[in-house]
Motif scaffolding. Sequence first.
Motif, mmCIF file in Angstrom:
data_model
loop_
_atom_site.group_PDB
_atom_site.id
_atom_site.type_symbol
_atom_site.label_atom_id
_atom_site.label_comp_id
_atom_site.label_asym_id
_atom_site.label_seq_id
_atom_site.Cartn_x
_atom_site.Cartn_y
_atom_site.Cartn_z
ATOM 1 N N UNK A 1 0.805 -1.221 0.000
ATOM 2 C CA UNK A 1 0.000 0.000 0.000
ATOM 3 C C UNK A 1 0.833 1.265 0.000
ATOM 4 N N UNK A 2 2.153 1.102 0.035
ATOM 5 C CA UNK A 2 3.039 2.256 0.127
ATOM 6 C C UNK A 2 3.237 2.966 -1.211
ATOM 7 N N UNK A 3 3.069 2.244 -2.323
ATOM 8 C CA UNK A 3 3.215 2.842 -3.643
ATOM 9 C C UNK A 3 1.903 2.800 -4.405
ATOM 10 N N UNK A 4 1.686 3.827 -5.196
ATOM 11 C CA UNK A 4 0.597 3.851 -6.167
ATOM 12 C C UNK A 4 1.252 3.775 -7.535
ATOM 13 N N UNK A 5 0.488 3.326 -8.536
ATOM 14 C CA UNK A 5 1.050 3.256 -9.880
ATOM 15 C C UNK A 5 0.007 3.676 -10.898
ATOM 16 N N UNK A 6 0.509 4.096 -12.052
ATOM 17 C CA UNK A 6 -0.363 4.415 -13.177
ATOM 18 C C UNK A 6 0.355 3.982 -14.447
ATOM 19 N N UNK A 7 -0.415 3.502 -15.394
ATOM 20 C CA UNK A 7 0.155 3.021 -16.643
ATOM 21 C C UNK A 7 0.019 4.096 -17.713
ATOM 22 N N UNK A 8 1.089 4.290 -18.454
ATOM 23 C CA UNK A 8 1.098 5.236 -19.564
ATOM 24 C C UNK A 8 1.806 4.554 -20.730
ATOM 25 N N UNK A 9 1.036 4.110 -21.701
ATOM 26 C CA UNK A 9 1.617 3.338 -22.803
ATOM 27 C C UNK A 9 2.157 2.029 -22.263
ATOM 28 N N UNK A 10 3.439 1.766 -22.520
ATOM 29 C CA UNK A 10 4.061 0.536 -22.025
ATOM 30 C C UNK A 10 4.771 0.751 -20.684
ATOM 31 N N UNK A 11 4.723 1.971 -20.175
ATOM 32 C CA UNK A 11 5.416 2.275 -18.929
ATOM 33 C C UNK A 11 4.451 2.290 -17.743
ATOM 34 N N UNK A 12 4.961 1.870 -16.592
ATOM 35 C CA UNK A 12 4.221 1.996 -15.344
ATOM 36 C C UNK A 12 4.994 2.980 -14.479
ATOM 37 N N UNK A 13 4.323 4.032 -14.061
ATOM 38 C CA UNK A 13 4.947 5.038 -13.215
ATOM 39 C C UNK A 13 4.501 4.812 -11.772
ATOM 40 N N UNK A 14 5.460 4.880 -10.865
ATOM 41 C CA UNK A 14 5.206 4.648 -9.445
ATOM 42 C C UNK A 14 5.396 5.944 -8.676
ATOM 43 N N UNK A 15 4.596 6.094 -7.630
ATOM 44 C CA UNK A 15 4.773 7.224 -6.714
ATOM 45 C C UNK A 15 4.439 6.747 -5.301
ATOM 46 N N UNK A 16 4.982 7.444 -4.353
ATOM 47 C CA UNK A 16 4.743 7.131 -2.949
ATOM 48 C C UNK A 16 3.323 7.534 -2.580
ATOM 49 N N UNK A 17 2.612 6.656 -1.909
ATOM 50 C CA UNK A 17 1.291 6.994 -1.386
ATOM 51 C C UNK A 17 1.551 7.790 -0.108
ATOM 52 N N UNK A 18 1.452 9.091 -0.211
ATOM 53 C CA UNK A 18 1.849 9.972 0.897
ATOM 54 C C UNK A 18 0.962 9.807 2.127
ATOM 55 N N UNK A 19 -0.286 9.483 1.934
ATOM 56 C CA UNK A 19 -1.193 9.279 3.065
ATOM 57 C C UNK A 19 -0.754 8.053 3.881
ATOM 58 N N UNK A 20 -0.436 6.970 3.192
ATOM 59 C CA UNK A 20 0.022 5.754 3.866
ATOM 60 C C UNK A 20 1.387 6.000 4.505
ATOM 61 N N UNK A 21 2.271 6.681 3.775
ATOM 62 C CA UNK A 21 3.601 6.987 4.316
ATOM 63 C C UNK A 21 3.499 7.836 5.574
ATOM 64 N N UNK A 22 2.616 8.833 5.556
ATOM 65 C CA UNK A 22 2.453 9.699 6.722
ATOM 66 C C UNK A 22 2.032 8.889 7.954
ATOM 67 N N UNK A 23 1.173 7.920 7.724
ATOM 68 C CA UNK A 23 0.638 7.137 8.832
ATOM 69 C C UNK A 23 1.651 6.111 9.363
ATOM 70 N N UNK A 24 2.344 5.412 8.466
ATOM 71 C CA UNK A 24 3.195 4.294 8.887
ATOM 72 C C UNK A 24 4.697 4.561 8.809
ATOM 73 N N UNK A 25 5.111 5.490 7.957
ATOM 74 C CA UNK A 25 6.550 5.733 7.793
ATOM 75 C C UNK A 25 6.802 7.210 7.496
ATOM 76 N N UNK A 26 6.453 8.088 8.452
ATOM 77 C CA UNK A 26 6.575 9.527 8.200
ATOM 78 C C UNK A 26 8.010 10.003 7.920
ATOM 79 N N UNK A 27 9.002 9.227 8.322
ATOM 80 C CA UNK A 27 10.387 9.605 8.068
ATOM 81 C C UNK A 27 10.666 9.689 6.562
ATOM 82 N N UNK A 28 9.882 9.008 5.737
ATOM 83 C CA UNK A 28 10.066 9.063 4.291
ATOM 84 C C UNK A 28 9.715 10.438 3.726
ATOM 85 N N UNK A 29 8.926 11.189 4.449
ATOM 86 C CA UNK A 29 8.450 12.480 3.944
ATOM 87 C C UNK A 29 9.334 13.650 4.351
ATOM 88 N N UNK A 30 10.399 13.403 5.073
ATOM 89 C CA UNK A 30 11.310 14.482 5.512
ATOM 90 C C UNK A 30 12.330 14.804 4.458
#
Length: 92
Positions: A63-92
């Motif tokens: 649940x820490x990453x979200x993804x979206x597909x664009x053509x043949x590529x999958x782009x990943x990003x940090x789910x900031x809401x989940x990170x804030x709750x379980x691993x806030x050190x990632x947001x510093x």
Amino acid sequence: MNEDVESKQAVKIYKALGEPTRLKVAMILSREGEACCSTLGTKLETVADSTLSHHLKQLAESGLLDSRKEGTFIFYCLNREVAQKYAPFLLN
């Protein structure tokens, strides 16, 4: 979310972040916002694409990453809401 579900998600996230490469991936995405597998592979240098895909899958399943597909590529990003709750050190 009930306590049992939250506990299970926390365990998944901490297990995922307990592996050094996955922690690096999460930190890169925290700083850069979004990236595809090949971009992350370039930044990590020593990780094979198939191994990196496995790491990304583990982080996404936690649940820490979200993804979206664009053509043949999958782009990943940090789910900031989940990170804030379980691993806030990632947001510093």
